[in-house]
Motif scaffolding. Structure first.
Motif, PDB file in Angstrom:
ATOM      1  N   GLY A 164      50.302  37.907  35.018  1.00  0.00           N
ATOM      2  CA  GLY A 164      49.728  36.943  34.086  1.00  0.00           C
ATOM      3  C   GLY A 164      48.908  37.562  32.971  1.00  0.00           C
ATOM      4  O   GLY A 164      48.010  36.921  32.436  1.00  0.00           O
ATOM      5  N   ALA A 165      49.200  38.807  32.643  1.00  0.00           N
ATOM      6  CA  ALA A 165      48.461  39.524  31.603  1.00  0.00           C
ATOM      7  C   ALA A 165      49.385  40.544  30.955  1.00  0.00           C
ATOM      8  O   ALA A 165      50.425  40.891  31.508  1.00  0.00           O
ATOM      9  CB  ALA A 165      47.247  40.232  32.215  1.00  0.00           C
ATOM     10  N   GLU A 166      48.968  41.003  29.811  1.00  0.00           N
ATOM     11  CA  GLU A 166      49.694  42.075  29.143  1.00  0.00           C
ATOM     12  C   GLU A 166      49.339  43.415  29.790  1.00  0.00           C
ATOM     13  O   GLU A 166      48.188  43.620  30.184  1.00  0.00           O
ATOM     14  CB  GLU A 166      49.314  42.132  27.655  1.00  0.00           C
ATOM     15  CG  GLU A 166      49.801  40.957  26.850  1.00  0.00           C
ATOM     16  CD  GLU A 166      51.311  40.917  26.725  1.00  0.00           C
ATOM     17  OE1 GLU A 166      51.928  41.979  26.470  1.00  0.00           O
ATOM     18  OE2 GLU A 166      51.875  39.819  26.892  1.00  0.00           O
ATOM     19  N   PRO A 167      50.289  44.340  29.870  1.00  0.00           N
ATOM     20  CA  PRO A 167      49.948  45.678  30.353  1.00  0.00           C
ATOM     21  C   PRO A 167      48.942  46.324  29.397  1.00  0.00           C
ATOM     22  O   PRO A 167      49.093  46.204  28.179  1.00  0.00           O
ATOM     23  CB  PRO A 167      51.276  46.443  30.307  1.00  0.00           C
ATOM     24  CG  PRO A 167      52.341  45.406  30.187  1.00  0.00           C
ATOM     25  CD  PRO A 167      51.700  44.219  29.527  1.00  0.00           C
ATOM     26  N   PRO A 168      47.904  46.982  29.908  1.00  0.00           N
ATOM     27  CA  PRO A 168      46.923  47.594  29.004  1.00  0.00           C
ATOM     28  C   PRO A 168      47.560  48.693  28.147  1.00  0.00           C
ATOM     29  O   PRO A 168      48.148  49.630  28.680  1.00  0.00           O
ATOM     30  CB  PRO A 168      45.859  48.166  29.933  1.00  0.00           C
ATOM     31  CG  PRO A 168      46.314  47.936  31.317  1.00  0.00           C
ATOM     32  CD  PRO A 168      47.563  47.161  31.305  1.00  0.00           C
ATOM     33  N   GLU A 169      47.433  48.538  26.834  1.00  0.00           N
ATOM     34  CA  GLU A 169      48.071  49.477  25.909  1.00  0.00           C
ATOM     35  C   GLU A 169      47.550  50.910  26.064  1.00  0.00           C
ATOM     36  O   GLU A 169      48.243  51.854  25.707  1.00  0.00           O
ATOM     37  CB  GLU A 169      47.880  49.007  24.470  1.00  0.00           C
ATOM     38  CG  GLU A 169      48.658  47.749  24.161  1.00  0.00           C
ATOM     39  CD  GLU A 169      48.457  47.268  22.739  1.00  0.00           C
ATOM     40  OE1 GLU A 169      47.782  47.963  21.940  1.00  0.00           O
ATOM     41  OE2 GLU A 169      48.973  46.178  22.418  1.00  0.00           O
ATOM     42  N   ARG A 170      46.365  51.065  26.580  1.00  0.00           N
ATOM     43  CA  ARG A 170      45.824  52.420  26.785  1.00  0.00           C
ATOM     44  C   ARG A 170      46.710  53.221  27.729  1.00  0.00           C
ATOM     45  O   ARG A 170      46.860  54.430  27.569  1.00  0.00           O
ATOM     46  CB  ARG A 170      44.399  52.334  27.337  1.00  0.00           C
ATOM     47  CG  ARG A 170      43.778  53.693  27.647  1.00  0.00           C
ATOM     48  CD  ARG A 170      42.274  53.595  27.822  1.00  0.00           C
ATOM     49  NE  ARG A 170      41.688  54.859  28.201  1.00  0.00           N
ATOM     50  CZ  ARG A 170      41.470  55.886  27.371  1.00  0.00           C
ATOM     51  NH1 ARG A 170      41.790  55.786  26.085  1.00  0.00           N
ATOM     52  NH2 ARG A 170      40.913  57.004  27.796  1.00  0.00           N
ATOM     53  N   TYR A 171      47.294  52.557  28.719  1.00  0.00           N
ATOM     54  CA  TYR A 171      48.089  53.241  29.737  1.00  0.00           C
ATOM     55  C   TYR A 171      49.584  52.991  29.587  1.00  0.00           C
ATOM     56  O   TYR A 171      50.395  53.844  29.955  1.00  0.00           O
ATOM     57  CB  TYR A 171      47.621  52.827  31.135  1.00  0.00           C
ATOM     58  CG  TYR A 171      46.135  53.024  31.295  1.00  0.00           C
ATOM     59  CD1 TYR A 171      45.581  54.302  31.249  1.00  0.00           C
ATOM     60  CD2 TYR A 171      45.274  51.946  31.445  1.00  0.00           C
ATOM     61  CE1 TYR A 171      44.212  54.491  31.355  1.00  0.00           C
ATOM     62  CE2 TYR A 171      43.899  52.130  31.560  1.00  0.00           C
ATOM     63  CZ  TYR A 171      43.386  53.405  31.511  1.00  0.00           C
ATOM     64  OH  TYR A 171      42.033  53.596  31.614  1.00  0.00           O
ATOM     65  N   TRP A 172      49.949  51.847  29.082  1.00  0.00           N
ATOM     66  CA  TRP A 172      51.359  51.510  28.893  1.00  0.00           C
ATOM     67  C   TRP A 172      51.744  51.853  27.448  1.00  0.00           C
ATOM     68  O   TRP A 172      51.671  51.027  26.553  1.00  0.00           O
ATOM     69  CB  TRP A 172      51.606  50.039  29.225  1.00  0.00           C
ATOM     70  CG  TRP A 172      51.550  49.791  30.699  1.00  0.00           C
ATOM     71  CD1 TRP A 172      50.440  49.492  31.435  1.00  0.00           C
ATOM     72  CD2 TRP A 172      52.629  49.871  31.617  1.00  0.00           C
ATOM     73  NE1 TRP A 172      50.780  49.360  32.760  1.00  0.00           N
ATOM     74  CE2 TRP A 172      52.121  49.586  32.903  1.00  0.00           C
ATOM     75  CE3 TRP A 172      53.997  50.147  31.480  1.00  0.00           C
ATOM     76  CZ2 TRP A 172      52.919  49.570  34.043  1.00  0.00           C
ATOM     77  CZ3 TRP A 172      54.788  50.124  32.615  1.00  0.00           C
ATOM     78  CH2 TRP A 172      54.247  49.843  33.874  1.00  0.00           C
TER      79      TRP A 172
END
Length: 195
Positions: A148-156
């Motif tokens: 229910g969330a976007e993957p964190p751009e820092r890691y993805w």
């Protein structure tokens, strides 16, 4: 190995959320988490974690552990829903998250006991893994359906940005004598050269 059609992302998400809840509720979850984070020198790499901007192991290890578990749950769900198709289950991943998967699965005995109790299979084979993740792809669709969330751009980090950052790292490593992205170096430590 024949690749089947990948299962519907919503179905994958639903099953992955159940799997993740089972893992987190397992009697040995805390041991899995603590053991994974215990020896960062053993799970450091030249290509996975270092592509994170301003990578900081003490700060990043917990969120990366969360992301690694999420990826493992997604892969387990695809594996189950595809009838055990390992190739389908080897989802496109981001390099840093994939590196954390390696660290989690290095906790071999506890990981095996957890998967047996939860009733699923951890899926990860380096001969089929690919750092090809991109926002909007199948992995991304399954992730958002599951969590229910976007993957964190820092890691993805997407495929093109991964390639760009790896090129920056390669140049910097080469400048200090580390070759082939850490596979060799020209540091002799003051010892005579090997013949």
């Amino acid at each position: 190995m024949t690749v089947t059609t990948q299962p519907d992302p919503v179905a994958v998400g639903r099953r992955a959320a159940e799997i993740l809840a089972g893992i987190k509720g397992d009697e040995e979850f805390e041991r899995l988490e603590e053991s994974t984070k215990l020896y960062p020198d053993c799970w450091a790499s030249y290509t996975g974690y270092p592509i994170i901007a301003q990578w900081n192991e003490p700060v990043d290890k917990h969120p990366l552990f969360v992301e690694g578990l999420r990826l493992l749950a997604l892969k387990a769900a695809v594996y189950e829903l595809s009838g055990g198709d390992e190739a389908s289950a080897e989802l496109l991943a981001s390099a840093p998250v994939d590196e954390m998967v390696h660290a989690i699965l290095a906790q071999y005995t506890v990981a095996n006991r957890i998967q047996d109790r939860v009733g699923m299979k951890f899926v990860h084979m380096t001969d089929t893994e690919r750092w090809g993740y991109n926002a909007g792809d199948y992995t991304h669709q399954c992730y958002t359906a599951a969590f229910g969330a976007e993957p964190p751009e820092r890691y993805w980090i997407g495929k093109a940005e991964t390639a760009r950052r790896l090129a920056v790292l390669r140049e910097r490593y080469d400048s200090i004598g580390i070759r082939d992205m850490g596979k060799s170096h020209n540091i002799d430590f003051g010892l005579p050269a090997l013949v």
